[in-house]
Design a protein around this motif. Structure first.
Motif, mmCIF file in Angstrom:
data_model
loop_
_atom_site.group_PDB
_atom_site.id
_atom_site.type_symbol
_atom_site.label_atom_id
_atom_site.label_comp_id
_atom_site.label_asym_id
_atom_site.label_seq_id
_atom_site.Cartn_x
_atom_site.Cartn_y
_atom_site.Cartn_z
ATOM 1 N N GLY A 20 -7.715 111.500 0.621
ATOM 2 C CA GLY A 20 -8.925 110.795 1.023
ATOM 3 C C GLY A 20 -8.963 110.397 2.485
ATOM 4 O O GLY A 20 -9.965 109.861 2.970
ATOM 5 N N LEU A 21 -7.858 110.627 3.202
ATOM 6 C CA LEU A 21 -7.782 110.258 4.605
ATOM 7 C C LEU A 21 -7.719 111.510 5.467
ATOM 8 O O LEU A 21 -7.002 112.465 5.145
ATOM 9 N N GLU A 22 -8.459 111.508 6.550
ATOM 10 C CA GLU A 22 -8.437 112.649 7.470
ATOM 11 C C GLU A 22 -7.082 112.725 8.172
ATOM 12 O O GLU A 22 -6.504 111.684 8.525
ATOM 13 N N TRP A 354 -10.788 103.485 4.928
ATOM 14 C CA TRP A 354 -10.044 104.152 3.847
ATOM 15 C C TRP A 354 -9.132 103.158 3.138
ATOM 16 O O TRP A 354 -9.044 103.145 1.907
ATOM 17 N N LYS A 357 -11.153 100.947 0.806
ATOM 18 C CA LYS A 357 -11.599 101.691 -0.374
ATOM 19 C C LYS A 357 -10.454 101.877 -1.367
ATOM 20 O O LYS A 357 -10.627 101.680 -2.583
ATOM 21 N N GLU A 358 -9.286 102.254 -0.854
ATOM 22 C CA GLU A 358 -8.126 102.466 -1.730
ATOM 23 C C GLU A 358 -7.706 101.155 -2.390
ATOM 24 O O GLU A 358 -7.297 101.146 -3.548
#
Length: 478
Positions: A20-22, A354, A357-358
């Protein structure tokens, strides 16, 4: 020592990118952690560590700073934007306010006005180091309700005065004699301003921002009185015990001294009447304090400080050589500016979003009370990633409020008050945690290892008491 921060950064770079992280966001985080480790172990001066991190990220911005969408845009000038980001911290108002505070201290030193005030304090309270600690604490408390910038209050008003106290006891910066009394007084001062910043809605600029965010996200109104009463039991306890706690955990070598107060009386007689430059400095400082209290709608606190610096130069209170030769001011200016850019970059690359959200996903299905505690602890500890309480509030508070509001059973008024009143006290945990921190860290009286150790200890005390005393009290309120 030099290899430790590099090794930490490289190891994190080799860790698989979390889902989920760039990738560029994770790589940025790896460099940021390497810089923080470097600041802790300090194999090189803090300014060099911070500047190195900024330069590395700017040079490799295609992999560390910019998203693929930005790089794909033909009109996006990568090198130009990387440089703008690298120097962005030098345009931060808090950085300039810190610099102004150092110039104020230079004025106090050159005119001997700071020495005069220090001698007066020592004359009446200098027999015991502990009473000096309480004097500093209550001085901050008196100014806090009316000064919405703790950098202006503590760095610009309190620090220039107390910087003159340690030399009276033979306690010098960057010297083993710092522990005689200087280290203790500096730690008490930064701790006091963190406590008062939490105690009053009007004592810290991000408090007002937090108020607006709570209203926007949750629809809950927090008044000045509600804020004050919510933190009052804990605030009073901390203010009354903190100088004593510092006295126990970071004891001054000089505890009692009958001779210094008597000597201070004779030194005050030698100083004689106020000089022209002392009177001018007093007028300028009082003017700055009035602008910080009453004129923030018309003049930025940092601009008010720079105005006073200009006036000191024009009237001869300071000369240009006093500005250019002030190494602690320029050193602190450089390392804090680079750290501001790095911390802001974490939000820019999406790492903070991120993380929020996590965190929300991890708490799904847990007891609401446990979830509230976990969110509070996370909000407090994540301040390690920020060099600005304003940035912390902007980036994390809306996310935390949104996550909490989605969990059935959480007492939102209590949760909001807990989050908001923690903003001041969390600033104690790092040498860059709140505006005045770099000033006291740069004083030469608080070595790096001592600052991190004490920051962890007092941060744990503040967080623990917020949970044990603040939380039950706020529950009684609602």
């Amino acid at each position: 020592m030099l290899a430790i921060p590099v090794l930490v950064a490289v190891l994190l770079l080799l860790v698989p990118v979390p889902q989920g992280l760039e990738p560029y966001a994770w790589h940025f985080f790896a460099i940021f952690v390497g810089v923080i480790v470097g600041l802790i172990f300090e194999p090189l001066p803090g300014a060099v560590i911070g500047l190195t991190g900024v330069v590395v990220i700017a040079l490799f911005s295609q992999w560390l700073l910019f998203s693929p969408a930005e790089l794909a845009d033909p009109s996006f000038k990568t090198a130009n934007q990387a440089f703008k980001w690298a120097v962005s911290g030098f345009g931060n108002s808090t950085v300039w306010l810190i610099f102004g505070a150092f110039m104020f201290a230079a004025g106090y030193d050159k005119t001997q006005f700071g020495r005069r005030l220090a001698l007066i304090l020592v004359k009446y309270l200098g027999r015991r180091s502990l009473t000096l600690g309480y004097a500093i604490t209550f001085a901050d408390l008196l100014l806090a309700p009316f000064t919405p910038s703790n950098t202006a209050r503590s760095g610009g008003t309190i620090y220039p005065i107390i910087a003159n106290l340690p030399p009276l006891y033979g306690s010098k910066p960057d010297d083993p004699s710092a522990r005689k009394i200087g280290s203790y007084l500096m730690w008490v001062a930064i701790t006091a301003t963190c406590i008062t910043s939490s105690m009053f809605l009007s004592a810290l600029a991000p408090n007002l921002l937090a108020l607006a965010l709570v209203k926007s996200v949750v629809g809950f109104d927090i008044s000045w009185g509600m804020w004050f009463i919510a933190f009052l039991p804990l605030g009073l306890l901390l203010l009354l015990t903190m100088p004593l706690l510092a006295y126990w955990f970071y004891p001054p070598e000089v505890k009692f001294n009958d001779e210094v107060p008597r000597w201070a009386i004779s030194e005050l007689e030698k100083l004689g009447r106020l000089s022209r430059n002392e009177i001018l400095l007093l007028v300028f400082v009082v003017s700055a304090l009035l602008m910080w209290i009453f004129a923030t709608a018309w003049i930025e606190p940092a601009m008010a400080a720079l105005l006073v610096v200009v006036l000191m130069l024009w009237t001869g209170v300071l000369n240009w050589n006093d500005i250019t030769s002030n190494k602690p001011a320029w050193n602190t200016f450089a390392w804090f500016a680079t750290l501001v850019a790095l911390a802001d970059g974490l939000a820019r690359v999406g790492f903070i979003a991120w993380l929020g959200k996590e965190g929300g996903l991890l708490l799904h299905g847990y007891d609401p009370q446990i979830s509230a505690v976990v969110l509070m602890v996370a909000f407090f500890l994540l301040h390690y990633l920020f060099a600005s309480t304003t940035a912390h509030t902007t980036a994390l508070l809306p996310a935390m409020l949104t996550i909490a509001a989605a969990i059935p059973g959480i007492n939102m008024p209590v949760f909001c008050l807990m989050m908001c009143t923690s903003l001041g006290v969390m600033g104690i945990i790092t040498p860059y945690g709140t505006g005045p921190s770099p000033i006291y860290y740069g004083s030469g009286y608080l070595p790096t290892k001592d600052y991190w150790r004490l920051g962890t200890l007092f941060g744990a005390i503040f967080l623990g008491l917020l949970m044990l005393i603040g939380y039950p009290w706020m529950v009684m309120m609602f």
